[in-house]
Design a protein around this motif. Structure first.
Motif, mmCIF file in Angstrom:
data_model
loop_
_atom_site.group_PDB
_atom_site.id
_atom_site.type_symbol
_atom_site.label_atom_id
_atom_site.label_comp_id
_atom_site.label_asym_id
_atom_site.label_seq_id
_atom_site.Cartn_x
_atom_site.Cartn_y
_atom_site.Cartn_z
ATOM 1 N N VAL A 1 19.075 8.403 4.352
ATOM 2 C CA VAL A 1 20.342 8.580 5.054
ATOM 3 C C VAL A 1 20.278 7.987 6.453
ATOM 4 N N ILE A 2 19.120 8.141 7.063
ATOM 5 C CA ILE A 2 18.928 7.692 8.440
ATOM 6 C C ILE A 2 18.727 6.189 8.507
ATOM 7 N N HIS A 3 18.211 5.645 7.416
ATOM 8 C CA HIS A 3 17.668 4.305 7.433
ATOM 9 C C HIS A 3 18.687 3.216 7.743
ATOM 10 N N GLY A 4 18.271 2.296 8.605
ATOM 11 C CA GLY A 4 19.140 1.190 8.983
ATOM 12 C C GLY A 4 19.828 1.453 10.299
ATOM 13 N N LYS A 5 20.341 0.395 10.826
ATOM 14 C CA LYS A 5 20.881 0.411 12.196
ATOM 15 C C LYS A 5 22.225 1.128 12.288
ATOM 16 N N TRP A 6 22.966 1.162 11.192
ATOM 17 C CA TRP A 6 24.381 1.552 11.297
ATOM 18 C C TRP A 6 24.752 2.881 10.656
ATOM 19 N N LYS A 7 23.840 3.480 9.883
ATOM 20 C CA LYS A 7 24.234 4.674 9.138
ATOM 21 C C LYS A 7 24.567 5.841 10.050
ATOM 22 N N LEU A 8 23.782 6.061 11.081
ATOM 23 C CA LEU A 8 24.077 7.180 11.968
ATOM 24 C C LEU A 8 25.391 6.989 12.717
ATOM 25 N N PRO A 9 25.649 5.804 13.282
ATOM 26 C CA PRO A 9 26.971 5.590 13.883
ATOM 27 C C PRO A 9 28.117 5.863 12.912
ATOM 28 N N ILE A 10 27.968 5.436 11.671
ATOM 29 C CA ILE A 10 29.036 5.647 10.691
ATOM 30 C C ILE A 10 29.223 7.143 10.437
ATOM 31 N N ILE A 11 28.126 7.841 10.199
ATOM 32 C CA ILE A 11 28.210 9.283 9.958
ATOM 33 C C ILE A 11 28.803 9.984 11.174
ATOM 34 N N GLY A 12 28.349 9.564 12.344
ATOM 35 C CA GLY A 12 28.880 10.156 13.577
ATOM 36 C C GLY A 12 30.375 9.972 13.686
ATOM 37 N N SER A 13 30.821 8.762 13.390
ATOM 38 C CA SER A 13 32.252 8.477 13.482
ATOM 39 C C SER A 13 33.048 9.291 12.470
ATOM 40 N N LEU A 14 32.508 9.389 11.260
ATOM 41 C CA LEU A 14 33.214 10.132 10.206
ATOM 42 C C LEU A 14 33.194 11.636 10.454
ATOM 43 N N HIS A 15 32.300 12.060 11.345
ATOM 44 C CA HIS A 15 32.246 13.482 11.623
ATOM 45 C C HIS A 15 33.510 13.978 12.319
ATOM 46 N N GLU B 1 26.683 -0.642 4.151
ATOM 47 C CA GLU B 1 26.209 0.691 4.513
ATOM 48 C C GLU B 1 27.089 1.771 3.901
ATOM 49 N N LEU B 2 28.375 1.533 3.862
ATOM 50 C CA LEU B 2 29.267 2.511 3.241
ATOM 51 C C LEU B 2 28.953 2.663 1.757
ATOM 52 N N LYS B 3 28.634 1.557 1.107
ATOM 53 C CA LYS B 3 28.263 1.629 -0.309
ATOM 54 C C LYS B 3 27.001 2.471 -0.495
ATOM 55 N N ASP B 4 25.999 2.172 0.350
ATOM 56 C CA ASP B 4 24.755 2.956 0.320
ATOM 57 C C ASP B 4 25.067 4.441 0.475
ATOM 58 N N LEU B 5 25.853 4.755 1.485
ATOM 59 C CA LEU B 5 26.162 6.155 1.766
ATOM 60 C C LEU B 5 26.918 6.782 0.605
ATOM 61 N N GLU B 6 27.758 5.979 -0.041
ATOM 62 C CA GLU B 6 28.536 6.503 -1.163
ATOM 63 C C GLU B 6 27.640 6.814 -2.362
ATOM 64 N N VAL B 7 26.803 5.842 -2.739
ATOM 65 C CA VAL B 7 25.959 6.091 -3.917
ATOM 66 C C VAL B 7 24.956 7.208 -3.649
ATOM 67 N N ASN B 8 24.633 7.437 -2.386
ATOM 68 C CA ASN B 8 23.720 8.525 -2.065
ATOM 69 C C ASN B 8 24.421 9.855 -1.812
ATOM 70 N N GLY B 9 25.726 9.866 -2.041
ATOM 71 C CA GLY B 9 26.442 11.139 -1.958
ATOM 72 C C GLY B 9 26.670 11.664 -0.555
ATOM 73 N N ILE B 10 26.749 10.758 0.418
ATOM 74 C CA ILE B 10 26.981 11.184 1.803
ATOM 75 C C ILE B 10 28.447 11.025 2.182
#
Lengths: 120, 120
Positions: free
Chosen positions: B27-41, B65-74
């Motif tokens: 979930v943490i991995h990569g440069k953009w996942k945390l910003p995306i999660i933060g924004s969606l929060h 990154e959104l695809k990754d987050l989607e397939v991982n259920g985030i």
DNA sequence: TATACCGGTATACTTTAGTATAGTGATTAC
DNA sequence: GTAATCACTATACTAAAGTATACCGGTATA
């Protein structure tokens, strides 16, 4: 101790928040840092001991990652003037307390697996 | 809920432990996942909204990154049949609870800074 | 007709992370 | 004298992550 109230404060200040998260990400970052920290959690180790305990790590990577961990205050490096020299790596207080972070990661990971599997 | 006793169990079984940590690292991995999660929060967002809110991200990375987050259920991706189509991204339950992990990361980061700065 | 927005994709490129392999100098063991 | 251990370092490489740029079909606006 970091108090709850302080955490609440920080969450209002994105600058400090981002800094603190980045500090933590730096510790996690890369393929080998967690294995190294994990191994050192069972006690101080020498370079070759770590190399033996962590499968497939090359001396180049072990050396590089240990340096990273050292400059970031996660491990200490102690050179003993024996002949031949022995070098010992040990977790700092911060390094040891990183286990708290790992615990929460495990907890979240388990919960997530439950949520996720339930959905299909 | 993941109980303390269960955590203790898992810590004795390195296989499950490693799996759970890896789930979290993904979930943490990569440069953009945390910003995306933060924004969606702050609530569900459309693709372009995210792109505008996250400085310097390219559509390619956002999409990936959104695809990754989607397939991982985030996150969930919902296509509305409006004209033109609108696509909304939203955090799942797991995605929202990831804040607990971030909180602990912030706490550790702050404490570490204190320990570390004290030492020089 | 030209322009812009929407939610992306395609292609090519650079940058960073990690691997493979060999070698250093000092010391000890056979 | 040969080989091995210690704690690394050097050089060259491959693989993965991220960037830059252009473009897609459909729709709406001027």
């Amino acid at each position: 101790m970091v108090k709850i109230s302080e955490l609440e404060q920080v969450k209002k200040c994105s600058g400090t928040y981002v800094l603190a998260v980045n500090d933590t990400l730096n510790v996690i970052h890369g393929k080998w840092k967690l294995p190294i920290i994990g191994s050192l959690h069972f006690g101080k180790k020498r370079f070759k001991e770590l190399a033996r305990e962590i499968p497939k790590i090359t001396p180049r990577m072990l050396s590089k990652e240990l340096k990273d961990l050292e400059v970031n205050g996660i491990v200490t490096r102690t050179v003993h003037g024996t002949i031949p020299v022995t070098v010992e790596y040990e977790l700092t207080k911060s390094g040891e307390s990183f286990n708290d972070v790992l615990d929460v990661m495990v907890k979240w990971g388990l919960q997530h697996r439950k949520n996720f599997m339930g959905k299909r």
